[in-house]
Write a protein that holds these residues in place. Structure first.
Motif, mmCIF file in Angstrom:
data_model
loop_
_atom_site.group_PDB
_atom_site.id
_atom_site.type_symbol
_atom_site.label_atom_id
_atom_site.label_comp_id
_atom_site.label_asym_id
_atom_site.label_seq_id
_atom_site.Cartn_x
_atom_site.Cartn_y
_atom_site.Cartn_z
ATOM 1 N N VAL A 62 0.863 -1.179 0.000
ATOM 2 C CA VAL A 62 0.000 0.000 0.000
ATOM 3 C C VAL A 62 0.901 1.232 0.000
ATOM 4 C CG1 VAL A 62 -1.770 1.298 1.244
ATOM 5 C CG2 VAL A 62 -1.818 -1.214 1.279
ATOM 6 N N ILE A 63 0.759 2.064 -1.033
ATOM 7 C CA ILE A 63 1.569 3.283 -1.165
ATOM 8 C C ILE A 63 0.628 4.490 -1.111
ATOM 9 C CG2 ILE A 63 3.240 4.555 -2.558
ATOM 10 C CD1 ILE A 63 3.734 1.874 -4.091
ATOM 11 N N ASP A 64 0.833 5.342 -0.117
ATOM 12 C CA ASP A 64 0.037 6.562 -0.003
ATOM 13 C C ASP A 64 0.774 7.532 0.902
ATOM 14 O OD1 ASP A 64 -2.045 8.539 0.562
ATOM 15 O OD2 ASP A 64 -3.437 7.051 -0.241
ATOM 16 N N ILE B 188 0.078 -7.830 -5.134
ATOM 17 C CA ILE B 188 -0.885 -6.764 -5.390
ATOM 18 C C ILE B 188 -0.306 -5.456 -4.859
ATOM 19 C CG2 ILE B 188 -3.221 -5.903 -4.926
ATOM 20 C CD1 ILE B 188 -4.006 -8.873 -4.372
ATOM 21 N N VAL B 189 -0.475 -4.383 -5.626
ATOM 22 C CA VAL B 189 -0.066 -3.048 -5.200
ATOM 23 C C VAL B 189 -1.296 -2.151 -5.223
ATOM 24 C CG1 VAL B 189 1.326 -1.009 -5.747
ATOM 25 C CG2 VAL B 189 2.283 -3.299 -6.091
ATOM 26 N N ILE B 190 -1.487 -1.403 -4.143
ATOM 27 C CA ILE B 190 -2.544 -0.383 -4.074
ATOM 28 C C ILE B 190 -1.808 0.934 -3.908
ATOM 29 C CG2 ILE B 190 -4.555 0.468 -2.837
ATOM 30 C CD1 ILE B 190 -4.888 -2.442 -1.757
ATOM 31 N N SER B 191 -1.882 1.793 -4.915
ATOM 32 C CA SER B 191 -1.094 3.023 -4.905
ATOM 33 C C SER B 191 -1.931 4.264 -5.136
ATOM 34 C CB SER B 191 -0.003 2.957 -5.976
ATOM 35 O OG SER B 191 0.774 4.141 -5.970
ATOM 36 N N MET C 213 -5.479 4.508 -6.782
ATOM 37 C CA MET C 213 -6.552 5.182 -6.066
ATOM 38 C C MET C 213 -6.247 6.670 -5.973
ATOM 39 S SD MET C 213 -5.929 3.931 -2.161
ATOM 40 C CE MET C 213 -4.305 4.049 -1.410
ATOM 41 N N SER C 214 -7.316 7.460 -5.943
ATOM 42 C CA SER C 214 -7.135 8.901 -5.828
ATOM 43 C C SER C 214 -8.431 9.575 -5.439
ATOM 44 C CB SER C 214 -6.640 9.496 -7.137
ATOM 45 O OG SER C 214 -6.478 10.892 -6.994
ATOM 46 N N HIS D 117 -6.863 -1.590 -12.155
ATOM 47 C CA HIS D 117 -8.116 -1.046 -11.637
ATOM 48 C C HIS D 117 -7.843 0.278 -10.956
ATOM 49 C CE1 HIS D 117 -10.396 -4.819 -12.102
ATOM 50 N NE2 HIS D 117 -9.270 -5.403 -11.763
ATOM 51 N N TYR D 118 -8.939 0.984 -10.625
ATOM 52 C CA TYR D 118 -8.777 2.168 -9.800
ATOM 53 C C TYR D 118 -9.929 2.283 -8.825
ATOM 54 C CZ TYR D 118 -12.345 5.004 -12.161
ATOM 55 O OH TYR D 118 -13.512 5.496 -12.640
#
Length: 133
Positions: free
Chosen positions: A7-9, A49-52, A80-81, A102-103
């Protein structure tokens, strides 16, 4: 076997709330504070899996996703944004061009993220990159 997720945020509250949710569901979670740190964690932990986040200081997200995709075409990437400039279609196009599968638009409900992760796993997207929302 538990899936490894990165998870990158740059938003600490989002980063940790997503991590708590995913760990409670049995995922192995690694965190990145920005694109550079996220890429380092990607190399070190080799997540499936990466969620960025797509909007971070230095506009590193597009480059980071592209570099991850180049190193591992099989990794599933969820962008994501909360700042979708030009509307969702524009954001989706930029995310897909960078290599995202995906987003998610922030804010999102926990169940939205969990459903998307289930879809990624059920559709076998961990074996190949796919551009669909």
């Amino acid at each position: 076997m538990a899936r490894r997720i990165l998870v990158i945020d740059d938003d600490e509250a989002i980063r940790f709330s997503v991590a708590i949710l995913l760990r409670a569901k049995g995922y192995i979670v690694t965190l990145g504070v920005d694109g550079a740190d996220g890429f380092d964690q990607f190399i070190k932990h080799q997540p499936e899996i990466v969620i960025s986040d797509m909007v971070m200081p230095g506009n590193q997200s597009i480059q980071t996703i592209a570099k991850m995709r180049a190193l591992n075409p099989k990794v599933a990437i969820i962008a994501m944004s909360g700042s979708i400039q030009g509307g969702p279609e524009s954001f989706l196009k930029r995310a897909q061009e960078a290599g995202a599968n995906h987003y998610l638009e922030k804010p999102f409900e926990a169940q939205q993220l969990l459903s998307l992760l289930k879809q990624v796993e059920d559709d076998g997207e961990l074996g190949a990159a796919k551009n669909k929302s």
